[in-house]
Design an enzyme around this catalytic site. Structure first.
Site, PDB file in Angstrom:
ATOM      1  CG  HIS A  72      -2.036  -0.947   1.166  1.00 10.07           C
ATOM      2  ND1 HIS A  72      -3.154  -0.839   1.946  1.00 10.07           N
ATOM      3  CD2 HIS A  72      -2.247  -2.024   0.374  1.00 10.07           C
ATOM      4  CE1 HIS A  72      -3.994  -1.815   1.649  1.00 10.07           C
ATOM      5  NE2 HIS A  72      -3.453  -2.550   0.705  1.00 10.07           N
ATOM      6  CE1 TYR A 200      -6.135   3.099  11.212  1.00  5.26           C
ATOM      7  CE2 TYR A 200      -5.292   3.567   9.017  1.00  5.26           C
ATOM      8  CZ  TYR A 200      -5.220   2.861  10.208  1.00  5.26           C
ATOM      9  OH  TYR A 200      -4.228   1.922  10.384  1.00  5.26           O
TER      10      TYR A 200
HETATM   11  C1  PHB Z   1      -6.344  -4.767  10.562  1.00  2.00           C
HETATM   12  O1  PHB Z   1      -6.309  -4.990   9.349  1.00  2.00           O
HETATM   13  O2  PHB Z   1      -6.775  -5.600  11.356  1.00  2.00           O
HETATM   14  C2  PHB Z   1      -5.865  -3.448  11.054  1.00  2.00           C
HETATM   15  C3  PHB Z   1      -5.311  -2.554  10.163  1.00  2.00           C
HETATM   16  C4  PHB Z   1      -4.868  -1.320  10.624  1.00  2.00           C
HETATM   17  C5  PHB Z   1      -4.974  -0.997  11.949  1.00  2.00           C
HETATM   18  C6  PHB Z   1      -5.493  -1.913  12.854  1.00  2.00           C
HETATM   19  C7  PHB Z   1      -5.945  -3.142  12.410  1.00  2.00           C
HETATM   20  O3  PHB Z   1      -4.550   0.214  12.377  1.00  2.00           O
END
Ligand code: PHB
Ligand code: APR
Length: 390
Positions: A72, A200
């Site tokens: 990514h 996010y």
């Molecule tokens: C996940 O894919 O479980 C994941 C990805 C990013 C994060 C936390 C969990 O910050």
């Protein structure tokens, strides 16, 4: 029986340490409380920093990761329906790789099985003795029979609830903790991810995260109050809540389906200091916990054991104590840097008790600053991708 190093815990920290030492002919025994299948059944984050990948490569376990890991170039952050992409590659020339912790653990277990190194699964009543002297002993029970292993050093890689940290006299250790009054409810689903990169999202109703495990398997999370029960979250309720917290485009593209795993993880920041007590070293979750925002847990475990392996190799190959003497302060510098970042990212994205009208405006100002300032975005990119000059 005798060995050079007893490693307690067959999570990623213990297995990676074992492998790095095995590559230098240093003998280890791993004692794990659970069965192999139980360890592989845990679903955890899966964002690997370049430094973690380099270590897995050094350990000789990165072939499948190179094939299947999803590189990514950036992540997206949403705030009240707006979304902004942070292009790490363009900002600082770095990337992250999405590859589940379960897969990392699997690859490490396979490598260990192919070697002569010993792993005892379902080792009960593990206890540590004599690490403040020169001859540590680790005892355990397997199939009702007691065993004792004498060793040079013990590596406590047994996670937050393990026995290693608990064996240290409380007066010899200082702990630092913040418990957040909420958790992440996570769902794994056999559907393509809503986006090629992670999203996010900060929404009035709380945080949400869109992540993935593969091009056909997605991992989604929503923030829920502490004490919430998985049974109270049938799939329909989860999808409705996730949709509400995403921007319009993402909520329209979201492909839902029956969950194949659903669990709630509490959020905590925790650090124990120091990381060395005589001949006992702590590494990974046994020594520190970060909230999952920013996905630092596995990366910190890897950087700890990278440093610890170097220190132990230096001791066995050159007879030098210098690396072991430096281990705690070196590892803790990196740990605190990640603690700061995970705490900050948690606080700008979640609904916290202090997120009143003022708190929400501050979160908005953080988001705007990240969007407008290349230096703020670059600092975020450095922390997320794991640049640490310690
Ligand atoms: C996940 O894919 O479980 C994941 C990805 C990013 C994060 C936390 C969990 O910050
Ligand atoms: N005796 C033997 N083994 C134990 C004991 C014990 N008393 N207590 C715990 N263990 C084992 C657990 O069953 C587990 O398999 O130690 C292992 C610790 O593994 P993890 O919890 O995965 O910790 P670590 O290897 O440090 O990996 C850190 O895990 O929680 C995530 O976000 C974190 O991704 C990070 C990673």
């Amino acid at each position: 029986m005798r060995t050079q190093i007893v490693i307690i815990g067959a999570g990623p920290a213990g297995l990676l340490l074992g492998r790095l030492l095995d590559n230098h002919g240093i003998e280890t025994v791993i004692l794990e409380r659970r069965s192999r299948d139980h360890v592989l059944g845990r679903i955890r984050a899966g964002v690997l920093e370049q430094g973690t990948i380099e270590l897995l490569e050094r350990a000789g376990v990165a072939q499948r990761l190179r094939r299947e890991g999803l590189v990514h170039d950036g992540v997206e952050i949403g705030f009240d329906g707006e979304r902004h992409r942070f292009d790490f590659k363009a900002l600082i020339g770095r990337t992250v790789t999405v590859y589940g912790q379960t897969e990392v653990t699997h690859d490490l277990m396979d490598a260990r099985d192919a070697s002569a190194a010993r792993t005892v699964y379902e080792a009960e009543d593990v206890s540590l003795q004599g690490f403040d002297g020169t001859s540590p002993v680790v005892r355990y029970v397997k199939d009702g029979v007691g065993h004792a292993i004498g060793c040079d050093f013990i590596a406590g890689c047994d996670g937050f609830h393990g026995v290693s940290r608990a064996s240290v006299p409380p007066q010899a250790m200082k702990t630092f903790e913040r418990v957040y009054p909420f958790g992440w409810l996570g769902v794994l689903v056999e559907r393509p991810p809503v986006s090629d990169e992670l999203i996010y999202s900060n929404h009035e109703s709380g945080f949400a995260l869109c992540s993935m495990r593969s091009p056909t398997r997605s991992r989604y999370y929503v923030q829920v109050p502490a004490g919430e029960k998985v049974e109270d979250w049938p799939d329909d309720r989860f999808w409705e809540e996730l949709r509400r917290r995403l921007d319009r485009e993402a909520s329209q593209l979201l492909q839902t389906g029956p969950s194949i795993e659903k669990s709630i993880a509490p959020l905590r920041s925790f650090v124990a200091e120091p990381l060395r007590f005589g001949r006992l070293f702590l590494a990974g979750d046994a020594a520190h916990i970060v909230p999952p925002t920013g996905a630092k847990g596995l990366n910190l475990a890897a950087s700890d054991v990278g440093m610890l392996a170097d220190a132990l190799i230096e001791f066995y190959e050159e007879g030098s104590h210098a690396g072991m003497d430096r281990y705690s302060s070196r590892a803790l510098a990196r740990v605190w840097d990640a603690e700061r970042f995970s705490w900050w990212m948690t606080s700008i994205l979640h609904r916290l008790p202090e997120t009143d009208a003022f708190g929400r405006r501050i979160q908005r100002a953080e988001f705007d600053r990240l969007r407008r300032s290349v230096s703020a975005a670059s600092a975020f990119a450095e922390s997320y991708t794991g640049i640490f000059s310690g």
